[in-house]
Design a protein around this motif. Structure first.
Motif, short mmCIF file in Angstrom:
data_model
loop_
_atom_site.label_atom_id
_atom_site.label_comp_id
_atom_site.label_asym_id
_atom_site.label_seq_id
_atom_site.Cartn_x
_atom_site.Cartn_y
_atom_site.Cartn_z
N ILE A 5 -7.15 50.70 -10.78
CA ILE A 5 -7.47 51.27 -9.46
C ILE A 5 -6.62 50.53 -8.31
O ILE A 5 -6.39 49.36 -8.47
CB ILE A 5 -8.91 51.02 -9.07
CG1 ILE A 5 -9.74 51.67 -9.76
CG2 ILE A 5 -9.08 51.64 -7.51
CD1 ILE A 5 -11.15 51.49 -9.69
N LEU A 6 -5.84 51.33 -7.67
CA LEU A 6 -5.03 50.96 -6.56
C LEU A 6 -5.53 51.08 -5.13
O LEU A 6 -6.04 52.08 -5.04
CB LEU A 6 -3.43 51.70 -6.55
CG LEU A 6 -2.75 51.28 -5.45
CD1 LEU A 6 -2.03 50.06 -5.75
CD2 LEU A 6 -1.40 52.19 -5.43
N VAL A 7 -5.59 50.00 -4.44
CA VAL A 7 -6.21 50.23 -3.17
C VAL A 7 -4.98 49.89 -2.16
O VAL A 7 -4.46 48.78 -2.21
CB VAL A 7 -7.18 49.25 -2.91
CG1 VAL A 7 -7.73 49.29 -1.45
CG2 VAL A 7 -8.28 49.34 -4.04
N GLY A 8 -4.78 51.10 -1.39
CA GLY A 8 -3.91 50.88 -0.34
C GLY A 8 -4.70 49.99 0.85
O GLY A 8 -5.82 50.29 1.32
N TYR A 9 -3.81 48.75 1.32
CA TYR A 9 -4.72 48.11 2.26
C TYR A 9 -3.94 47.57 3.52
O TYR A 9 -2.70 46.96 3.27
CB TYR A 9 -5.04 46.73 1.34
CG TYR A 9 -5.96 45.72 2.11
CD1 TYR A 9 -7.13 46.11 2.19
CD2 TYR A 9 -5.61 44.83 2.83
CE1 TYR A 9 -8.13 45.32 3.02
CE2 TYR A 9 -6.35 44.00 3.68
CZ TYR A 9 -7.59 44.12 3.68
OH TYR A 9 -8.67 43.22 4.38
N ASP A 10 -4.31 48.01 4.61
CA ASP A 10 -3.57 47.51 5.87
C ASP A 10 -4.42 46.88 6.60
O ASP A 10 -3.81 46.40 8.11
CB ASP A 10 -3.12 48.74 6.63
CG ASP A 10 -4.38 49.73 7.19
OD1 ASP A 10 -5.43 49.06 7.03
OD2 ASP A 10 -3.93 50.69 7.65
N GLY A 11 -5.46 46.25 6.54
CA GLY A 11 -6.31 45.36 7.13
C GLY A 11 -7.19 45.84 8.03
O GLY A 11 -8.00 45.08 8.51
N GLU A 24 -16.78 48.24 -6.27
CA GLU A 24 -17.78 48.99 -6.88
C GLU A 24 -17.47 49.74 -8.08
O GLU A 24 -18.18 49.83 -9.27
CB GLU A 24 -18.76 49.58 -5.82
CG GLU A 24 -19.33 48.65 -4.79
CD GLU A 24 -20.02 47.56 -5.39
OE1 GLU A 24 -20.92 47.79 -6.33
OE2 GLU A 24 -20.10 46.30 -5.04
N LEU A 25 -16.48 50.55 -7.73
CA LEU A 25 -16.06 51.62 -8.72
C LEU A 25 -15.50 50.78 -9.96
O LEU A 25 -15.82 51.11 -11.27
CB LEU A 25 -14.91 52.48 -8.28
CG LEU A 25 -14.45 53.67 -9.13
CD1 LEU A 25 -15.38 54.62 -9.64
CD2 LEU A 25 -13.07 54.52 -8.46
N ALA A 26 -14.65 49.78 -9.83
CA ALA A 26 -14.25 49.04 -11.07
C ALA A 26 -15.31 48.32 -11.77
O ALA A 26 -15.26 48.21 -13.04
CB ALA A 26 -13.15 47.82 -10.46
N GLY A 75 -16.29 39.91 -9.49
CA GLY A 75 -16.69 40.29 -10.95
C GLY A 75 -15.72 41.07 -11.59
O GLY A 75 -16.13 41.58 -12.52
N VAL A 76 -14.74 41.66 -10.93
CA VAL A 76 -13.61 42.35 -11.65
C VAL A 76 -12.35 41.50 -11.43
O VAL A 76 -11.94 41.11 -10.36
CB VAL A 76 -13.49 43.84 -11.22
CG1 VAL A 76 -14.96 44.46 -11.41
CG2 VAL A 76 -13.30 43.96 -9.74
N PRO A 77 -11.21 42.16 -12.39
CA PRO A 77 -9.98 41.33 -11.88
C PRO A 77 -9.23 42.20 -10.70
O PRO A 77 -9.25 43.52 -10.71
CB PRO A 77 -9.39 41.79 -13.26
CG PRO A 77 -10.21 42.14 -14.37
CD PRO A 77 -11.50 42.72 -13.63
N VAL A 104 -7.35 54.46 -4.06
CA VAL A 104 -8.56 54.43 -3.26
C VAL A 104 -7.75 53.90 -1.93
O VAL A 104 -7.23 53.00 -1.93
CB VAL A 104 -9.74 53.38 -3.68
CG1 VAL A 104 -10.56 53.52 -2.41
CG2 VAL A 104 -10.25 53.82 -4.65
N ILE A 105 -7.94 54.76 -0.73
CA ILE A 105 -7.42 54.28 0.37
C ILE A 105 -8.30 54.76 1.71
O ILE A 105 -9.31 55.74 1.47
CB ILE A 105 -6.01 55.28 1.02
CG1 ILE A 105 -6.36 56.85 0.69
CG2 ILE A 105 -5.12 54.68 -0.13
CD1 ILE A 105 -5.23 57.70 1.03
N GLY A 106 -8.09 54.03 2.65
CA GLY A 106 -8.97 54.27 3.87
C GLY A 106 -8.39 55.49 4.66
O GLY A 106 -7.38 55.79 4.67
N HIS A 107 -9.24 55.89 5.76
CA HIS A 107 -8.57 56.99 6.66
C HIS A 107 -9.06 56.80 7.81
O HIS A 107 -10.43 56.49 8.10
CB HIS A 107 -9.16 58.41 5.96
CG HIS A 107 -8.76 59.40 6.94
ND1 HIS A 107 -7.47 60.01 7.14
CD2 HIS A 107 -9.38 60.36 7.97
CE1 HIS A 107 -7.58 61.00 8.12
NE2 HIS A 107 -8.63 60.96 8.44
#
Length: 137
Positions: A5-11, A24-26, A75-77, A104-107
């Motif tokens: 799972i890739l999470v786009g993260y901008d803070g 949670e999904l992972a 609890g996940v890598p 998974v990204i935020g909007h």
């Protein structure tokens, strides 16, 4: 079920919620999470010089600390990376190069003028992704 799972993260707050959702999904799927932050570079004359001199080491350390503080015992890598580029294109390129099977990204809601001027990363990713995408509000 997803395995990478890739999470786009901008803070932002929505990015933090997206990261926690991805954890949670992972956990449910037995997947690993890759957090990716994209440093957007303007197309000015100093772009190449900035990319050559900024290795992002300090920024990456700060990002690692920030992500770990959100959920110290995930609890996940979880891996964290920082790259330069246009956020939507960089996320999609990362997916293709690293075998990511879910994004998974935020909007963040912007007005019509702001969307027209700067676009929307989530809209861009949704339109072009070849893997499932979850947008967290």
């Amino acid at each position: 079920m997803p395995k990478h799972i890739l999470v786009g993260y901008d803070g932002s707050e929505t990015a933090r919620r997206a990261y926690l959702f991805a954890l949670e999904l992972a956990a449910c799927a037995g997947a690993r999470v890759q957090v990716l932050s994209v440093l957007q570079i303007d197309n000015g004359a100093d772009t190449a010089a900035l990319m050559m001199t900024d290795n992002g080491r300090e920024r990456l350390e700060a990002l690692n600390a920030e992500v770990k503080a959100l959920r110290p015992e995930a609890g996940v890598p979880v891996a964290v990376d920082l790259i330069h580029g246009s956020p939507g294109d960089a996320l999609l390129s990362y997916v293709a190069r690293h075998g990511v099977d879910h994004i998974v990204i935020g909007h963040t809601e912007r007005g019509a003028l702001a969307r027209w001027l700067v676009g929307s990363t989530s809209t861009d990713v949704l339109a072009k992704a070849h893997v499932p995408v979850t947008v967290v509000r």
